[in-house]
Design a protein around this motif. Structure first.
Motif, PDB file in Angstrom:
ATOM      1  N   ASP A 168       0.612  -2.380  -7.693  1.00 24.20           N
ATOM      2  CA  ASP A 168       0.977  -0.982  -7.428  1.00 24.20           C
ATOM      3  C   ASP A 168       1.780  -0.877  -6.133  1.00 24.20           C
ATOM      4  O   ASP A 168       1.329  -0.298  -5.140  1.00 24.20           O
ATOM      5  CB  ASP A 168      -0.298  -0.125  -7.332  1.00 24.20           C
ATOM      6  CG  ASP A 168      -0.005   1.362  -7.462  1.00 24.20           C
ATOM      7  OD1 ASP A 168       1.193   1.726  -7.482  1.00 24.20           O
ATOM      8  OD2 ASP A 168      -0.967   2.154  -7.519  1.00 24.20           O
ATOM      9  N   PRO A 169       3.008  -1.458  -6.120  1.00 22.50           N
ATOM     10  CA  PRO A 169       3.806  -1.448  -4.885  1.00 22.50           C
ATOM     11  C   PRO A 169       4.162  -0.043  -4.399  1.00 22.50           C
ATOM     12  O   PRO A 169       4.343   0.168  -3.195  1.00 22.50           O
ATOM     13  CB  PRO A 169       5.049  -2.253  -5.263  1.00 22.50           C
ATOM     14  CG  PRO A 169       5.105  -2.239  -6.760  1.00 22.50           C
ATOM     15  CD  PRO A 169       3.699  -2.176  -7.211  1.00 22.50           C
ATOM     16  N   GLU A 170       4.279   0.922  -5.323  1.00 21.57           N
ATOM     17  CA  GLU A 170       4.604   2.289  -4.901  1.00 21.57           C
ATOM     18  C   GLU A 170       3.510   2.854  -3.995  1.00 21.57           C
ATOM     19  O   GLU A 170       3.795   3.546  -3.010  1.00 21.57           O
ATOM     20  CB  GLU A 170       4.795   3.183  -6.130  1.00 21.57           C
ATOM     21  CG  GLU A 170       6.073   2.879  -6.897  1.00 21.57           C
ATOM     22  CD  GLU A 170       6.331   3.900  -7.987  1.00 21.57           C
ATOM     23  OE1 GLU A 170       5.546   4.875  -8.076  1.00 21.57           O
ATOM     24  OE2 GLU A 170       7.309   3.731  -8.730  1.00 21.57           O
ATOM     25  N   ARG A 171       2.282   2.553  -4.299  1.00 25.94           N
ATOM     26  CA  ARG A 171       1.164   3.032  -3.479  1.00 25.94           C
ATOM     27  C   ARG A 171       1.217   2.385  -2.095  1.00 25.94           C
ATOM     28  O   ARG A 171       0.956   3.044  -1.073  1.00 25.94           O
ATOM     29  CB  ARG A 171      -0.157   2.707  -4.171  1.00 25.94           C
ATOM     30  CG  ARG A 171      -1.381   3.295  -3.509  1.00 25.94           C
ATOM     31  CD  ARG A 171      -2.612   3.049  -4.361  1.00 25.94           C
ATOM     32  NE  ARG A 171      -3.830   3.421  -3.673  1.00 25.94           N
ATOM     33  CZ  ARG A 171      -5.059   3.197  -4.139  1.00 25.94           C
ATOM     34  NH1 ARG A 171      -5.208   2.586  -5.321  1.00 25.94           N
ATOM     35  NH2 ARG A 171      -6.119   3.568  -3.447  1.00 25.94           N
ATOM     36  N   VAL A 172       1.597   1.104  -2.055  1.00 23.92           N
ATOM     37  CA  VAL A 172       1.712   0.408  -0.773  1.00 23.92           C
ATOM     38  C   VAL A 172       2.839   1.014   0.060  1.00 23.92           C
ATOM     39  O   VAL A 172       2.731   1.122   1.289  1.00 23.92           O
ATOM     40  CB  VAL A 172       1.956  -1.104  -1.009  1.00 23.92           C
ATOM     41  CG1 VAL A 172       2.228  -1.834   0.309  1.00 23.92           C
ATOM     42  CG2 VAL A 172       0.766  -1.733  -1.728  1.00 23.92           C
ATOM     43  N   SER A 173       3.931   1.427  -0.610  1.00 18.97           N
ATOM     44  CA  SER A 173       5.094   1.949   0.112  1.00 18.97           C
ATOM     45  C   SER A 173       4.815   3.291   0.794  1.00 18.97           C
ATOM     46  O   SER A 173       5.620   3.746   1.608  1.00 18.97           O
ATOM     47  CB  SER A 173       6.281   2.093  -0.846  1.00 18.97           C
ATOM     48  OG  SER A 173       6.052   3.132  -1.784  1.00 18.97           O
ATOM     49  N   ARG A 174       3.684   3.914   0.475  1.00 11.85           N
ATOM     50  CA  ARG A 174       3.363   5.190   1.124  1.00 11.85           C
ATOM     51  C   ARG A 174       2.878   4.988   2.546  1.00 11.85           C
ATOM     52  O   ARG A 174       2.826   5.942   3.335  1.00 11.85           O
ATOM     53  CB  ARG A 174       2.293   5.933   0.310  1.00 11.85           C
ATOM     54  CG  ARG A 174       2.776   6.351  -1.075  1.00 11.85           C
ATOM     55  CD  ARG A 174       1.648   6.938  -1.902  1.00 11.85           C
ATOM     56  NE  ARG A 174       2.009   7.040  -3.319  1.00 11.85           N
ATOM     57  CZ  ARG A 174       1.163   7.036  -4.311  1.00 11.85           C
ATOM     58  NH1 ARG A 174      -0.138   6.925  -4.054  1.00 11.85           N
ATOM     59  NH2 ARG A 174       1.574   7.129  -5.555  1.00 11.85           N
ATOM     60  N   LEU A 175       2.496   3.728   2.866  1.00 11.39           N
ATOM     61  CA  LEU A 175       2.087   3.469   4.247  1.00 11.39           C
ATOM     62  C   LEU A 175       3.305   3.515   5.153  1.00 11.39           C
ATOM     63  O   LEU A 175       4.379   3.025   4.799  1.00 11.39           O
ATOM     64  CB  LEU A 175       1.415   2.099   4.366  1.00 11.39           C
ATOM     65  CG  LEU A 175       0.030   1.943   3.713  1.00 11.39           C
ATOM     66  CD1 LEU A 175      -0.482   0.532   3.927  1.00 11.39           C
ATOM     67  CD2 LEU A 175      -0.945   2.939   4.283  1.00 11.39           C
ATOM     68  N   LYS A 176       3.134   4.085   6.314  1.00 12.43           N
ATOM     69  CA  LYS A 176       4.233   4.236   7.260  1.00 12.43           C
ATOM     70  C   LYS A 176       4.795   2.865   7.644  1.00 12.43           C
ATOM     71  O   LYS A 176       4.062   1.938   7.965  1.00 12.43           O
ATOM     72  CB  LYS A 176       3.744   4.967   8.517  1.00 12.43           C
ATOM     73  CG  LYS A 176       4.860   5.316   9.490  1.00 12.43           C
ATOM     74  CD  LYS A 176       4.325   6.107  10.671  1.00 12.43           C
ATOM     75  CE  LYS A 176       5.446   6.463  11.632  1.00 12.43           C
ATOM     76  NZ  LYS A 176       4.950   7.225  12.804  1.00 12.43           N
ATOM     77  N   GLY A 177       6.127   2.739   7.574  1.00 15.55           N
ATOM     78  CA  GLY A 177       6.795   1.505   7.985  1.00 15.55           C
ATOM     79  C   GLY A 177       6.980   0.492   6.877  1.00 15.55           C
ATOM     80  O   GLY A 177       7.577  -0.572   7.097  1.00 15.55           O
ATOM     81  N   ILE A 178       6.471   0.799   5.670  1.00 13.16           N
ATOM     82  CA  ILE A 178       6.641  -0.125   4.546  1.00 13.16           C
ATOM     83  C   ILE A 178       7.483   0.564   3.477  1.00 13.16           C
ATOM     84  O   ILE A 178       7.045   1.523   2.842  1.00 13.16           O
ATOM     85  CB  ILE A 178       5.283  -0.558   3.954  1.00 13.16           C
ATOM     86  CG1 ILE A 178       4.433  -1.264   5.006  1.00 13.16           C
ATOM     87  CG2 ILE A 178       5.504  -1.492   2.755  1.00 13.16           C
ATOM     88  CD1 ILE A 178       3.070  -1.689   4.519  1.00 13.16           C
ATOM     89  N   SER A 179       8.707   0.077   3.306  1.00  7.97           N
ATOM     90  CA  SER A 179       9.596   0.655   2.305  1.00  7.97           C
ATOM     91  C   SER A 179       9.197   0.180   0.920  1.00  7.97           C
ATOM     92  O   SER A 179       8.445  -0.796   0.765  1.00  7.97           O
ATOM     93  CB  SER A 179      11.045   0.233   2.581  1.00  7.97           C
ATOM     94  OG  SER A 179      11.189  -1.168   2.420  1.00  7.97           O
TER      95      SER A 179
END
Length: 734
Positions: free
Chosen positions: A119-130
């Motif tokens: 679920d990379p989209e969920r990871v991308s919600r963290l600040k600083g991770i595109s």
């Protein structure tokens, strides 16, 4: 604990101490209760935080103490928060450092790795991770899990981690699907997996013994196997019969599979003397190109030098040399036709003739390049001509393609800059390499090919020199007269006697050729060891390592390379506390050992300390001395003449001890002193041109240890090793 007893060690990876990215040799520290154990071995993609089950044995290292040598291992991804944090912080995923790892674990807890992978989209919600970076994390974890799955899958069939990684690099994420679809994809050309292993997997997957996919793979395997024996092709009837017997299937089914392979271009058929021959496509292409290019050189020769006779007279006056008639003929052919094959045995003036050609060409302002197949042959060529000679690989500027296969910068699009090219030791040059030479040859360039057609053929596939001579389409000058200064050498005169089928003089005791009668193999081995370690160094001042070489017909038996190398090493380089030792597979190497590279390796870097020059490539037949061994990194520093090279576990498989080596492996080399056992134990190896090749490797001294009957058998046995090739027939036909 016994070194031979197997143990099981379980625990988390506390620290990765060292990893070789090429072959995945890894040194790790594993937590085992209250104890930390150092484990070493091939462990691909192991990272801190992972849980491992290791199977292996305990060994003792003089410097680093007790280590656990890993034979096999199982792994599981960390599931605890602490384990995941350590795993990500340790660099398992590129782009994630300790701070990012901490944020991910804080956010997702024990589900971190699952969410990152799926679920990379969920990871991308963290600040600083595109999103792009999150997808990169996902792809890395998927690749890692894919490799782990492949390791487990292939491990069940006995395929080791190193070979599994090589397959992953070749086929990628589809590796398992490709294997399941066609297990014989494992044993394609260039793969380290043999046919038997692929066949075993196929049987477990219920692939029928007479299935077309198995028979097609068997046909290709038989051709590749014979390629290693020097054949560029096989007669169709012989190929069908051999394959049917090997696979234990009906001839008619092999015939059917062969027809389909010829039809779809997987194999190539040609006809010579009303007989059908089958080729692997690349070898057919190579021989076809060589034949076409040689015909073009004959059809469109370089502009002849009309004043050849006058130029020969001038060089004779300038050098004080009076050329014999055949030498003059050779020089004239080179000057007037621009294409020459120059052959001749020792002492017949090949070098003098060659120097005459070079001298004249340079006096006319022509640029001449010199090359030979091995480093030692090139070095000797430089010494004899006074001109720089390079290995063919160096001349053509070897490089590597995306598949890590060698190719040359010099080719049809980037030709050599020369007016004349001279290639020495052509008997050693195989078909594929000679094709590469011709592809880099400029239009209008002279080419002079030098060799001894009575020597053994090349290690690689083909019979280039013999085929060129036998075709009778190429200008050939064979020097036969032994010159006065060489007549004093019994090595030279006996070599020519052997070629003519005449027994060499064995009773002479005051020259450079000695025969020591010994019919018992054990006694012969002891005598050889004594000669190399004591008698020759004491009497002649020869260095046992750099000046003396034992050459033997074969590898097996008391007088084969295996047992002779062990006996000679114990005498010349015995173990001591001051000498490090290291074992790779079944081979143990020691500081000070004399070793030989037995396969071309274009990736090994070397340094020429005298000039500071860096280069790449250690080639088949190169001989060196182990100077240093680092047991922790499992690397060795080896000196090859004036070059120093670093070997790791990935390269060492192509090294052998070389206190003794086979006559085949000695080609292109010359040694001050040669000791050669000749006691017949295998009729297959005892033939005339093998004896001749061994004798002509000696420069100053030759000693044959053996029986007169065995020498006589070899002299009379002129049945040369049969090589199937198509070049001669391609040259002859219109």
């Amino acid at each position: 604990m016994s070194n031979n007893e197997m143990y099981e060690v379980c625990g988390p990876v506390e620290r990765v101490v060292y990893r070789n990215e090429e072959n995945e040799y890894t040194v790790i520290e594993v937590g085992c209760g209250d104890e930390v154990i150092t484990a070493v071995g091939i462990m691909p993609l192991v990272h801190e935080g992972e849980e491992l089950k290791l199977i292996g044995s305990f060994t003792s290292h003089a410097t680093y103490g007790q280590q656990f040598s890993v034979s096999a291992f199982e792994r599981s991804m960390p599931t605890s928060v602490i384990g995941i944090l350590k795993y990500l912080s340790g660099g398992a995923v590129k782009g994630i450092g300790p701070s990012t790892a901490a944020r991910l674990v804080k956010e997702f807890g024990e589900n971190t790795l699952e969410i990152m992978e799926n679920d990379p989209e969920r990871v991308s919600r963290l600040k600083g991770i595109s999103l792009e970076k999150a997808k990169s994390f996902s792809n890395q974890l998927k690749a890692s899990s894919g490799i782990r799955e492949l390791l487990a899958y292939l491990g069940a069939f006995g395929i080791n981690a190193q070979d599994a990684i090589a397959l992953w690099k070749k086929f990628g994420s589809e590796t398992i699907h490709i294997i399941e679809d066609n297990p014989f994809s494992l044993c394609t050309d260039g793969s380290s997996i043999n046919f038997e292993t692929a066949d075993m997997i196929a049987k477990k997957r219920d692939v029928a013994a007479d299935s077309s996919v198995r028979i097609r793979a068997g046909l290709a395997y038989v051709l590749r196997h014979n390629r290693r024996g020097g054949h560029t092709c096989l007669p169709q009837d012989k190929l069908i019969k051999t394959t049917a017997g090997f696979l234990e299937v009906e001839l008619v089914k092999v015939e059917s599979a062969l027809e389909s392979m010829v039809t779809d271009g997987t194999l190539v058929r040609d006809y010579f003397s009303d007989r059908e021959f089958i080729f692997l496509p690349d070898l057919y292409s190579s021989e076809s190109y060589i034949a076409a290019r040689m015909k073009m050189l004959l059809r469109y020769p370089v502009a002849p030098m009309s004043d050849a006779e006058e130029l020969i007279v001038k060089v004779e006056k300038r050098t004080g040399i009076k050329y014999a008639e055949l030498q003059k003929k050779a020089i004239t052919e080179a000057l007037c036709k621009g294409l020459l094959v120059l052959t001749g045995g020792p002492g017949t003036g090949k070098t003098t003739t060659l120097n005459g050609i070079i001298n004249i060409l340079k006096s006319k302002g022509q640029k001449v390049l010199l090359a030979a197949p091995t480093g030692r042959a090139a070095q000797r060529m430089s010494e004899l001509t006074g001109c720089e000679a390079k290995t063919i690989h160096r001349l053509l500027e070897v490089q590597w393609n995306r598949d890590d296969q060698p190719e040359f910068k010099k080719n049809e699009m980037n030709m050599l800059n020369c007016d004349a090219l001279i290639v020495d030791e052509l008997s050693m040059v195989d078909t594929v390499l000679f094709e590469s030479v011709l592809r880099a040859l400029p239009l209008g360039c002279r080419i002079i090919l030098v060799g001894d057609s009575d020597q053994l053929p090349s290690v690689g596939a083909g019979n280039v020199l013999a085929d060129l001579v036998a075709s009778e389409t190429i200008p050939v000058v064979a020097l036969k007269e032994i010159f006065r200064q060489s007549e004093q050498s019994l090595i030279v005169t006996n070599a020519h006697r052997i070629v003519k089928g005449i027994m060499p003089e064995l009773a002479v005791k005051d020259n450079d050729f000695f025969f020591l009668s010994c019919t018992n193999q054990q006694a012969a081995r002891e005598l050889i060891v004594s000669l190399c370690s004591e008698r020759l160094p004491k009497s002649y001042g020869f260095s046992p390592l750099s000046d003396i070489q034992v050459l033997t017909p074969g590898r097996k038996g008391i007088l084969g390379t295996g047992e002779l190398n062990q006996a000679l090493r114990e005498a010349l380089n015995p173990p001591s506390k001051q000498k490090d030792e290291i074992t790779f597979g079944f081979n143990t190497f020691r500081t000070g050992d004399k070793v030989m590279q037995v396969k071309n390796n274009y990736n090994i870097s070397w340094l020429r300390e005298s000039t500071g020059e860096f280069g790449e490539g250690i080639f088949n037949g190169d001989i060196g001395i182990i100077e240093q061994i680092d047991k922790v990194s499992r690397r060795m520093q080896i000196r090859f003449d004036d070059r120093s090279a670093i070997y790791d576990g990935d390269c060492v498989s192509d090294l052998e001890l070389s206190y003794a080596c086979t006559v085949h492996k000695s080609q292109g080399n010359e040694f001050d002193a040669v000791v050669m056992p000749v006691i017949k134990n295998s009729q297959y190896l005892f033939y005339r041109n093998l004896l001749y090749t061994g004798v002509t490797r000696a420069k100053k001294l030759l000693i044959i240890v053996g029986s007169k009957d065995s020498v006589e058998y070899m002299v009379n046995n002129n049945v040369r090793t049969l090589r199937y090739s198509g070049l001669r027939d391609m040259l002859v036909r219109e």
